[in-house]
Design a protein around this motif. Sequence first.
Motif, PDB file in Angstrom:
ATOM      1  N   SER A 119      52.457  28.400  32.927  1.00 19.75           N
ATOM      2  CA  SER A 119      52.747  29.320  34.024  1.00 19.75           C
ATOM      3  C   SER A 119      51.445  29.953  34.486  1.00 19.75           C
ATOM      4  O   SER A 119      50.464  29.997  33.746  1.00 19.75           O
ATOM      5  CB  SER A 119      53.724  30.402  33.566  1.00 19.75           C
ATOM      6  N   TRP A 120      51.457  30.434  35.689  1.00 21.37           N
ATOM      7  CA  TRP A 120      50.181  30.844  36.283  1.00 21.37           C
ATOM      8  C   TRP A 120      50.439  31.904  37.340  1.00 21.37           C
ATOM      9  O   TRP A 120      51.202  31.688  38.277  1.00 21.37           O
ATOM     10  CB  TRP A 120      49.513  29.623  36.889  1.00 21.37           C
ATOM     11  N   MET A 121      49.830  33.047  37.146  1.00 20.08           N
ATOM     12  CA  MET A 121      49.928  34.134  38.104  1.00 20.08           C
ATOM     13  C   MET A 121      48.540  34.350  38.692  1.00 20.08           C
ATOM     14  O   MET A 121      47.683  34.967  38.039  1.00 20.08           O
ATOM     15  CB  MET A 121      50.371  35.380  37.344  1.00 20.08           C
ATOM     16  N   PRO A 122      48.261  33.824  39.874  1.00 18.18           N
ATOM     17  CA  PRO A 122      46.906  33.975  40.407  1.00 18.18           C
ATOM     18  C   PRO A 122      46.596  35.446  40.695  1.00 18.18           C
ATOM     19  O   PRO A 122      47.496  36.229  40.985  1.00 18.18           O
ATOM     20  CB  PRO A 122      46.930  33.166  41.702  1.00 18.18           C
ATOM     21  N   HIS A 123      45.317  35.753  40.626  1.00 24.53           N
ATOM     22  CA  HIS A 123      44.836  37.099  40.957  1.00 24.53           C
ATOM     23  C   HIS A 123      45.244  37.526  42.361  1.00 24.53           C
ATOM     24  O   HIS A 123      45.136  36.735  43.297  1.00 24.53           O
ATOM     25  CB  HIS A 123      43.298  37.088  40.982  1.00 24.53           C
ATOM     26  N   ALA A 124      45.629  38.768  42.524  1.00 19.87           N
ATOM     27  CA  ALA A 124      45.778  39.385  43.837  1.00 19.87           C
ATOM     28  C   ALA A 124      46.636  38.563  44.799  1.00 19.87           C
ATOM     29  O   ALA A 124      46.354  38.491  45.991  1.00 19.87           O
ATOM     30  CB  ALA A 124      44.394  39.632  44.455  1.00 19.87           C
ATOM     31  N   ARG A 125      47.644  37.913  44.272  1.00 18.75           N
ATOM     32  CA  ARG A 125      48.531  37.122  45.127  1.00 18.75           C
ATOM     33  C   ARG A 125      49.968  37.578  44.913  1.00 18.75           C
ATOM     34  O   ARG A 125      50.313  38.116  43.859  1.00 18.75           O
ATOM     35  CB  ARG A 125      48.441  35.618  44.789  1.00 18.75           C
ATOM     36  N   SER A 126      50.824  37.291  45.890  1.00 17.22           N
ATOM     37  CA  SER A 126      52.203  37.769  45.802  1.00 17.22           C
ATOM     38  C   SER A 126      53.147  36.667  45.308  1.00 17.22           C
ATOM     39  O   SER A 126      54.346  36.791  45.401  1.00 17.22           O
ATOM     40  CB  SER A 126      52.658  38.266  47.170  1.00 17.22           C
ATOM     41  N   PHE A 127      52.573  35.560  44.819  1.00 18.07           N
ATOM     42  CA  PHE A 127      53.400  34.457  44.331  1.00 18.07           C
ATOM     43  C   PHE A 127      52.804  33.940  43.022  1.00 18.07           C
ATOM     44  O   PHE A 127      51.691  34.325  42.639  1.00 18.07           O
ATOM     45  CB  PHE A 127      53.452  33.314  45.355  1.00 18.07           C
ATOM     46  N   SER A 128      53.532  33.104  42.348  1.00 17.26           N
ATOM     47  CA  SER A 128      53.054  32.560  41.077  1.00 17.26           C
ATOM     48  C   SER A 128      53.660  31.164  40.893  1.00 17.26           C
ATOM     49  O   SER A 128      54.453  30.723  41.734  1.00 17.26           O
ATOM     50  CB  SER A 128      53.449  33.488  39.925  1.00 17.26           C
ATOM     51  N   PHE A 129      53.285  30.520  39.818  1.00 18.17           N
ATOM     52  CA  PHE A 129      53.722  29.137  39.620  1.00 18.17           C
ATOM     53  C   PHE A 129      54.231  28.917  38.209  1.00 18.17           C
ATOM     54  O   PHE A 129      53.724  29.497  37.253  1.00 18.17           O
ATOM     55  CB  PHE A 129      52.557  28.168  39.863  1.00 18.17           C
ATOM     56  N   VAL A 130      55.207  28.040  38.107  1.00 14.46           N
ATOM     57  CA  VAL A 130      55.658  27.608  36.792  1.00 14.46           C
ATOM     58  C   VAL A 130      55.699  26.078  36.797  1.00 14.46           C
ATOM     59  O   VAL A 130      56.267  25.470  37.710  1.00 14.46           O
ATOM     60  CB  VAL A 130      57.056  28.168  36.449  1.00 14.46           C
ATOM     61  N   LEU A 131      55.039  25.508  35.826  1.00 10.99           N
ATOM     62  CA  LEU A 131      55.042  24.056  35.683  1.00 10.99           C
ATOM     63  C   LEU A 131      56.016  23.690  34.570  1.00 10.99           C
ATOM     64  O   LEU A 131      55.913  24.208  33.459  1.00 10.99           O
ATOM     65  CB  LEU A 131      53.628  23.576  35.328  1.00 10.99           C
ATOM     66  N   PHE A 132      56.958  22.815  34.870  1.00 13.49           N
ATOM     67  CA  PHE A 132      57.980  22.431  33.893  1.00 13.49           C
ATOM     68  C   PHE A 132      57.586  21.123  33.214  1.00 13.49           C
ATOM     69  O   PHE A 132      56.682  20.421  33.666  1.00 13.49           O
ATOM     70  CB  PHE A 132      59.344  22.303  34.588  1.00 13.49           C
TER      71      PHE A 132
END
Length: 320
Positions: A92-105
Amino acid sequence: MSKRSDPVLKVPKLRSSTARVLGVAEDKLFPPAAHSSKDGDSGASNDDGVKGRYSSTACLCLLNVGLAGFIAIDYDAFASIVQGFGDSVAASWMPHARSFSFVLFKSPQHALQAYEQFHLAPCPQLPGGGRRLGLAAFADPTVVPNLPPSFQAALGLADDLQPLAAVSGLTFQPEFLSESEEEELLSFIHNLPDSEWIPVHGRRVVHFGASFEYSSFSPAHQATISIYPYGRGIPPHIDIPELGTYIVSVSLHSGCTMDFRIPQGEPVHSVYLPPRSLLALEGDARYKYAHGIKERASDEVNGVVVMRGEYRASIVWRAM
Ligand SMILES: O=C(O)CCC(=O)C(=O)O
Ligand SMILES: [Fe+2]
């Protein structure tokens, strides 16, 4: 609607601003479907519409879950949302200063299941109460610049993770263990009786004495297994000289950044240790540099925030 037989995500299109922020051409994010949809989508799109069917992907974008924006959340809340997806999550990945994030399954099928279960489901971790999770397929995480190492490792792209040339005596190898070897070691660790564990400053350890040997590491005569709960670390230290010339370790279940620093000296050199990677220390890396793991919820790697997992386990072998 009749039940779909093929596991392909049909997803709302991400806003073009998201693609812009990621620095990626929109058509890279959304390759056209290999086959046309029978569900009535024309394939035409607008910014918020549905654009046909897309190739299956293992990566979901959490459209309204991020560190920034008017419903910004913190790392702990993010970790709790990701934990809600269960053990089909690879990274999982929450980029800096962004309003979205990612989850890799672990697979596109897992991503599809999560999408069907959680898209527009109420999400108690989002502030304000009653907000729903917005999910979208993210076609190809490999097109993102500076993909976090946890994603690279999960995608099998970790070859170009560089060892730390600056710290002489340090060897690093990503994907040293296979996933099944990692699982085998973790089940060994989790089956150790409670009475073996010694609590040490927020982590717990089991020591194996001089008689302990592991077939791949015959010169090593001592081993320590550590479990670090989420966010925990170890203060900078140089292992005592009696513990021998070589220190070899593997990381399991979750990654962390290890910092190397010559006491009183500058600068700090950091290496990110993804799960299944191997680290070997000798020479300066063993005797001159102190190594430590900071206590924190996430690590910054190549300019992006990589969440720590629920726990990290390590096995350290030392020759005496
Ligand atoms: O957990 C690790 O990878 C390092 C542990 C360590 O430095 C130690 O036990 O001396
Ligand atoms: Fe150590």
